[in-house]
Design a protein around this motif. Structure first.
Motif, PDB file in Angstrom:
ATOM      1  N   LEU A 250       0.544  -1.110   0.009  1.00 24.04           N
ATOM      2  CA  LEU A 250      -0.069  -0.040  -0.040  1.00 24.04           C
ATOM      3  C   LEU A 250       0.628   1.254  -0.032  1.00 24.04           C
ATOM      4  CD1 LEU A 250      -2.983  -0.973   2.478  1.00 24.04           C
ATOM      5  CD2 LEU A 250      -2.932  -0.241  -0.105  1.00 24.04           C
ATOM      6  N   SER A 251       1.827   1.361   0.755  1.00 23.54           N
ATOM      7  CA  SER A 251       2.834   2.388   0.834  1.00 23.54           C
ATOM      8  C   SER A 251       3.432   2.892  -0.488  1.00 23.54           C
ATOM      9  CB  SER A 251       3.720   2.294   2.038  1.00 23.54           C
ATOM     10  OG  SER A 251       4.560   1.167   1.850  1.00 23.54           O
ATOM     11  N   ALA A 267      -2.696  11.219  -3.412  1.00 20.68           N
ATOM     12  CA  ALA A 267      -2.488   9.777  -3.687  1.00 20.68           C
ATOM     13  C   ALA A 267      -3.031   8.762  -2.682  1.00 20.68           C
ATOM     14  CB  ALA A 267      -1.022   9.671  -3.464  1.00 20.68           C
ATOM     15  N   ILE A 268      -3.284   8.998  -1.529  1.00 22.76           N
ATOM     16  CA  ILE A 268      -4.050   8.160  -0.675  1.00 22.76           C
ATOM     17  C   ILE A 268      -5.509   8.093  -1.169  1.00 22.76           C
ATOM     18  CG2 ILE A 268      -5.235   7.844   1.565  1.00 22.76           C
ATOM     19  CD1 ILE A 268      -2.436   9.219   2.743  1.00 22.76           C
ATOM     20  N   LYS A 269      -6.205   8.942  -1.610  1.00 15.92           N
ATOM     21  CA  LYS A 269      -7.439   8.942  -1.949  1.00 15.92           C
ATOM     22  C   LYS A 269      -7.574   8.047  -3.252  1.00 15.92           C
ATOM     23  CE  LYS A 269     -11.308  11.773  -3.422  1.00 15.92           C
ATOM     24  NZ  LYS A 269     -11.727  13.420  -3.721  1.00 15.92           N
ATOM     25  N   GLN A 270      -6.580   8.224  -4.336  1.00 21.34           N
ATOM     26  CA  GLN A 270      -6.627   7.496  -5.414  1.00 21.34           C
ATOM     27  C   GLN A 270      -6.168   6.041  -5.160  1.00 21.34           C
ATOM     28  OE1 GLN A 270      -7.385   8.419  -8.635  1.00 21.34           O
ATOM     29  NE2 GLN A 270      -7.221   6.338  -9.093  1.00 21.34           N
ATOM     30  N   VAL A 271      -5.345   5.757  -4.193  1.00 20.64           N
ATOM     31  CA  VAL A 271      -5.074   4.240  -3.753  1.00 20.64           C
ATOM     32  C   VAL A 271      -6.520   3.842  -3.319  1.00 20.64           C
ATOM     33  CG1 VAL A 271      -3.700   2.948  -2.280  1.00 20.64           C
ATOM     34  CG2 VAL A 271      -2.413   4.566  -3.438  1.00 20.64           C
ATOM     35  N   ALA A 272      -7.097   4.337  -2.361  1.00 24.42           N
ATOM     36  CA  ALA A 272      -8.266   3.820  -2.016  1.00 24.42           C
ATOM     37  C   ALA A 272      -9.071   3.501  -2.832  1.00 24.42           C
ATOM     38  CB  ALA A 272      -8.701   4.695  -0.871  1.00 24.42           C
ATOM     39  N   LYS A 273      -9.341   4.174  -3.919  1.00 27.27           N
ATOM     40  CA  LYS A 273     -10.132   3.985  -5.315  1.00 27.27           C
ATOM     41  C   LYS A 273      -9.608   2.801  -6.026  1.00 27.27           C
ATOM     42  CE  LYS A 273     -12.373   6.519  -9.167  1.00 27.27           C
ATOM     43  NZ  LYS A 273     -12.313   7.722  -9.884  1.00 27.27           N
ATOM     44  N   ASP A 274      -8.453   2.688  -6.176  1.00 32.46           N
ATOM     45  CA  ASP A 274      -8.050   1.793  -7.020  1.00 32.46           C
ATOM     46  C   ASP A 274      -8.415   0.493  -6.266  1.00 32.46           C
ATOM     47  OD1 ASP A 274      -6.869   3.526  -8.660  1.00 32.46           O
ATOM     48  OD2 ASP A 274      -4.795   3.155  -8.199  1.00 32.46           O
ATOM     49  N   LEU A 277     -10.897   0.227  -0.971  1.00 33.09           N
ATOM     50  CA  LEU A 277     -10.500   0.290   0.311  1.00 33.09           C
ATOM     51  C   LEU A 277     -10.903   1.444   1.018  1.00 33.09           C
ATOM     52  CD1 LEU A 277      -6.795  -1.420   0.370  1.00 33.09           C
ATOM     53  CD2 LEU A 277      -8.816  -2.643   0.977  1.00 33.09           C
ATOM     54  N   PRO A 278     -11.006   1.633   2.471  1.00 31.03           N
ATOM     55  CA  PRO A 278     -11.438   2.938   3.078  1.00 31.03           C
ATOM     56  C   PRO A 278     -10.371   3.607   3.027  1.00 31.03           C
ATOM     57  CG  PRO A 278     -11.975   0.870   4.585  1.00 31.03           C
ATOM     58  CD  PRO A 278     -11.272   0.392   3.238  1.00 31.03           C
ATOM     59  N   LYS A 279     -10.477   5.059   2.869  1.00 34.09           N
ATOM     60  CA  LYS A 279      -9.164   5.917   2.748  1.00 34.09           C
ATOM     61  C   LYS A 279      -8.293   5.695   4.292  1.00 34.09           C
ATOM     62  CE  LYS A 279     -11.496   9.391   1.447  1.00 34.09           C
ATOM     63  NZ  LYS A 279     -11.827  11.009   1.351  1.00 34.09           N
ATOM     64  N   ARG A 280      -8.926   5.537   5.308  1.00 34.02           N
ATOM     65  CA  ARG A 280      -8.492   5.582   6.614  1.00 34.02           C
ATOM     66  C   ARG A 280      -7.415   4.345   6.482  1.00 34.02           C
ATOM     67  NH1 ARG A 280     -12.544   4.694   9.075  1.00 34.02           N
ATOM     68  NH2 ARG A 280     -12.461   2.360   9.233  1.00 34.02           N
ATOM     69  N   GLU A 281      -7.756   3.261   5.782  1.00 32.23           N
ATOM     70  CA  GLU A 281      -6.677   2.050   5.940  1.00 32.23           C
ATOM     71  C   GLU A 281      -5.578   2.243   5.350  1.00 32.23           C
ATOM     72  OE1 GLU A 281      -6.952  -2.419   4.278  1.00 32.23           O
ATOM     73  OE2 GLU A 281      -8.749  -1.632   4.919  1.00 32.23           O
ATOM     74  N   VAL A 282      -5.609   2.946   3.916  1.00 28.68           N
ATOM     75  CA  VAL A 282      -4.577   3.356   3.371  1.00 28.68           C
ATOM     76  C   VAL A 282      -3.594   4.421   3.879  1.00 28.68           C
ATOM     77  CG1 VAL A 282      -3.742   4.586   1.111  1.00 28.68           C
ATOM     78  CG2 VAL A 282      -5.790   2.835   1.173  1.00 28.68           C
ATOM     79  N   TYR A 283      -4.387   5.184   4.434  1.00 33.74           N
ATOM     80  CA  TYR A 283      -3.657   6.388   5.341  1.00 33.74           C
ATOM     81  C   TYR A 283      -2.790   5.683   6.456  1.00 33.74           C
ATOM     82  CZ  TYR A 283      -2.904  10.387   8.402  1.00 33.74           C
ATOM     83  OH  TYR A 283      -2.344  11.410   9.188  1.00 33.74           O
ATOM     84  N   GLN A 284      -3.465   4.878   7.211  1.00 31.74           N
ATOM     85  CA  GLN A 284      -2.433   4.170   8.165  1.00 31.74           C
ATOM     86  C   GLN A 284      -1.253   3.438   7.673  1.00 31.74           C
ATOM     87  OE1 GLN A 284      -5.686   1.833  10.121  1.00 31.74           O
ATOM     88  NE2 GLN A 284      -6.241   3.514  11.540  1.00 31.74           N
TER      89      GLN A 284
END
Length: 288
Positions: A250-251, A267-274, A277-284
């Motif tokens: 993820l990172s 970038a976090i928002k786009q990864v969550a969309k790809d 996944l919840p944005k919170r999970e990608v952020y963490q």
């Protein structure tokens, strides 16, 4: 690997899957009647309904209930009977057991324990509707009943709508209007047919486009159980390709977008969309 030779002599009982008429009693086969007479017990979805069928053909075989709410509790009893050499006929209220009706679990359990499972041919509403629809039948998908919740129903239709195969559904008279509207919304104005009260006195086919059948349903009071036959997509099915980020952490996925000039937030928002996944999970995952 299990090899079943259905017509050899067995030391245990056999489980017979016996289709029953979907409306017209004359559709029962001689073989089905013979099996219903010869088995030790008949496991029925609704014993009251099956009793009417047995009385009509003067069959006195004992009945035991096997339905959606007691199938797990009944399983051991039925398997024990098979172990003791008793043969069992499984029937639903109408048509082929285990097709949008109880039966799959006991068939699975019986085959796993190597009891013979012998399926008789017979009445089936979906196949009657498909052949009578006039729609392509070289390749088809039987789905059964769609989810009741509107959101879930439309999500399934979106998924199925990409298939080129003709699609078959069952539906009740209480939800047919709503389901046709959902098909109209998600699949568009395709060729479609509905069949109701198959093999009964008021059997009816309605063939046309989705728009025409939505209008028909609004102008008529739907009665009886329905089969819906929808033509598949005319667009070639897309082959799902492996996502380029499939093997990235993820990172690293986030860093890729940042290297392209995105802020960490975007970038976090786009990864969550790809990855859905919840944005919170990608952020963490990125900041830990």
């Amino acid at each position: 690997m299990i090899v079943q030779k259905s017509f050899e002599t067995h030391d245990v009982g056999s489980l017979y899957i016996v289709p029953t008429p979907i409306g017209n009693l004359e559709d029962i086969t001689y073989r089905a009647l013979s099996i219903l007479k010869s088995v030790s017990v008949i496991a029925a979805e609704d014993t009251r309904n099956t009793k009417k069928l047995l009385n009509h053909f003067e069959i006195s075989t004992p009945l035991i209930s096997y339905h959606e709410h007691n199938k797990h509790g009944r399983e051991e009893q039925l398997l024990e009977r098979l172990a003791n050499g008793e043969s069992i006929a499984l029937v639903s209220d109408a048509g082929m057991p285990a097709i949008s009706d109880p039966g799959y679990e006991i068939v699975k359990a019986a085959t796993e324990q190597e009891y013979p499972v012998i399926v008789l041919p017979g009445a089936n509403a979906a196949l009657c509707a498909l052949v009578g629809s006039g729609l392509p039948n070289k390749e088809f998908l039987f789905y059964g009943f769609l989810p009741r919740k509107q959101k879930d129903k439309e999500a399934e239709l979106e998924r199925l709508g990409r298939l080129q195969a003709t699609i078959l559904f069952y539906e009740s008279p209480y939800r047919i209007k709503e389901t046709l509207k959902s098909i109209q919304k998600t699949l568009g104005n395709r060729p479609i047919a509905i069949a109701r009260e198959l093999t009964k006195r008021f059997e009816e086919y309605v063939r046309g486009t989705v728009d025409e059948l939505v209008e028909w349903a609004n102008e008529n009071e739907p009665k009886g159980e329905f089969c819906i036959v929808v033509e598949g997509s005319s667009e070639p099915e897309e082959v799902e390709k492996e996502a380029w980020w499939e093997n990235l952490e993820l990172s690293d996925h986030v860093k890729h977008y940042m290297e392209e000039g995105m802020s960490s937030k975007d970038a976090i928002k786009q990864v969550a969309k790809d990855r859905n996944l919840p944005k919170r999970e990608v952020y963490q995952a990125y900041h830990v």
